[in-house]
Design an enzyme around this catalytic site. Structure first.
Site, PDB file in Angstrom:
ATOM      1  N   ASP A   7       0.856  -1.187   0.000  1.00  0.00           N
ATOM      2  CA  ASP A   7       0.000   0.000   0.000  1.00  0.00           C
ATOM      3  C   ASP A   7       0.889   1.233   0.000  1.00  0.00           C
ATOM      4  OD1 ASP A   7      -2.528   1.380   0.130  1.00  0.00           O
ATOM      5  OD2 ASP A   7      -2.075   1.850   2.215  1.00  0.00           O
ATOM      6  N   GLU A   9       0.633   5.668   0.539  1.00  0.00           N
ATOM      7  CA  GLU A   9      -0.144   6.854   0.888  1.00  0.00           C
ATOM      8  C   GLU A   9       0.469   8.000   0.098  1.00  0.00           C
ATOM      9  OE1 GLU A   9      -2.860   6.409   2.444  1.00  0.00           O
ATOM     10  OE2 GLU A   9      -2.448   4.446   3.319  1.00  0.00           O
ATOM     11  N   GLU A  52      -6.381  18.200   2.885  1.00  0.00           N
ATOM     12  CA  GLU A  52      -7.195  16.985   2.778  1.00  0.00           C
ATOM     13  C   GLU A  52      -6.343  15.738   3.014  1.00  0.00           C
ATOM     14  OE1 GLU A  52      -6.815  19.058  -0.150  1.00  0.00           O
ATOM     15  OE2 GLU A  52      -8.329  20.392   0.680  1.00  0.00           O
ATOM     16  N   HIS A  57      -4.308  11.102   6.367  1.00  0.00           N
ATOM     17  CA  HIS A  57      -3.127  10.340   6.757  1.00  0.00           C
ATOM     18  C   HIS A  57      -2.536  10.760   8.099  1.00  0.00           C
ATOM     19  CE1 HIS A  57      -3.374   8.957   2.677  1.00  0.00           C
ATOM     20  NE2 HIS A  57      -3.068  10.134   2.192  1.00  0.00           N
ATOM     21  N   HIS A 151      -5.436   6.457   7.661  1.00  0.00           N
ATOM     22  CA  HIS A 151      -4.833   5.580   6.663  1.00  0.00           C
ATOM     23  C   HIS A 151      -3.333   5.531   6.905  1.00  0.00           C
ATOM     24  CE1 HIS A 151      -8.251   4.979   3.883  1.00  0.00           C
ATOM     25  NE2 HIS A 151      -8.676   6.090   4.454  1.00  0.00           N
ATOM     26  N   ASP A 156      -2.472  -0.784   6.690  1.00  0.00           N
ATOM     27  CA  ASP A 156      -3.375  -1.159   5.596  1.00  0.00           C
ATOM     28  C   ASP A 156      -2.867  -2.397   4.859  1.00  0.00           C
ATOM     29  OD1 ASP A 156      -4.977   0.936   6.315  1.00  0.00           O
ATOM     30  OD2 ASP A 156      -4.731   2.072   4.461  1.00  0.00           O
TER      31      ASP A 156
END
Length: 180
Positions: A7, A9, A52, A57, A151, A156
């Site tokens: 994963d 970010e 955002e 995160h 996240h 994740d």
């Protein structure tokens, strides 16, 4: 068989518009079983974190300022995933787009899209019309994701590894009783 559950970010949605990777997390599976080997790296995106992205995160400019740039970690990342392990990714096109953009910018070999196993597509095929987000799949399979308040790439990846194993038939997908 070695697979890497992966994963990323990012600062946003589009690397060609200046968005960058800020975190990579990966979990190694051998024959569909976690080995305990992981890869985790925060990355200085060389740009400010949009509000955002910070809210999703929890990673701010100050936290990321002293982290290595992608160019500094690219080879370690490539060494961890190896030259031919399948990459298990939820919404693979998104992560592959970012990984290949970053790799291209530092003149490293790109990852072929056919290395990716997309768990989002697997879930949509297996459960047509049902929600297929990572959270929805955790609910469906009874996987505890209560620690997922923000996240995070490694968390994740660990959760996705459990989801992936359920999508392919549980922890022992090839298990059968046979006489040899």
């Amino acid at each position: 068989m070695r697979e890497i559950v992966l994963d990323t970010e990012t600062t946003g949605f589009e690397p060609l518009e200046g968005d960058r990777i800020v975190e990579i997390g990966a979990v190694e599976l051998i024959n569909h079983m976690p080995t305990g080997r992981t890869y985790h790296q925060y990355i200085n995106p060389e740009r400010s974190m949009p509000r955002e992205a910070f809210e999703v995160h929890g990673l701010g400019d100050e936290f990321l300022a002293d982290k290595p740039k992608f160019a500094e970690i690219a080879q370690d990342f490539l060494d961890f995933i190896g030259p031919d392990s399948k990459l298990v990714i939820h919404n693979a096109s998104f992560d592959m787009k970012f990984l290949n953009a970053e790799l291209g910018w530092v003149k490293k070999p790109l990852l072929p899209n056919d290395r990716a196993i997309d768990t989002l597509m697997m879930a949509r095929r297996k459960f047509p019309g049902s929600p297929a987000s990572l959270d929805a799949l955790c609910r469906r399979f009874g996987i505890d994701n209560s620690s997922r308040t923000l996240h995070g790439a490694l968390l994740d990846s660990e959760i996705l590894a459990e989801v992936y194993l359920e999508l392919i038939g549980g922890r022992q997908p090839g298990f059968c009783l046979a006489i040899e």
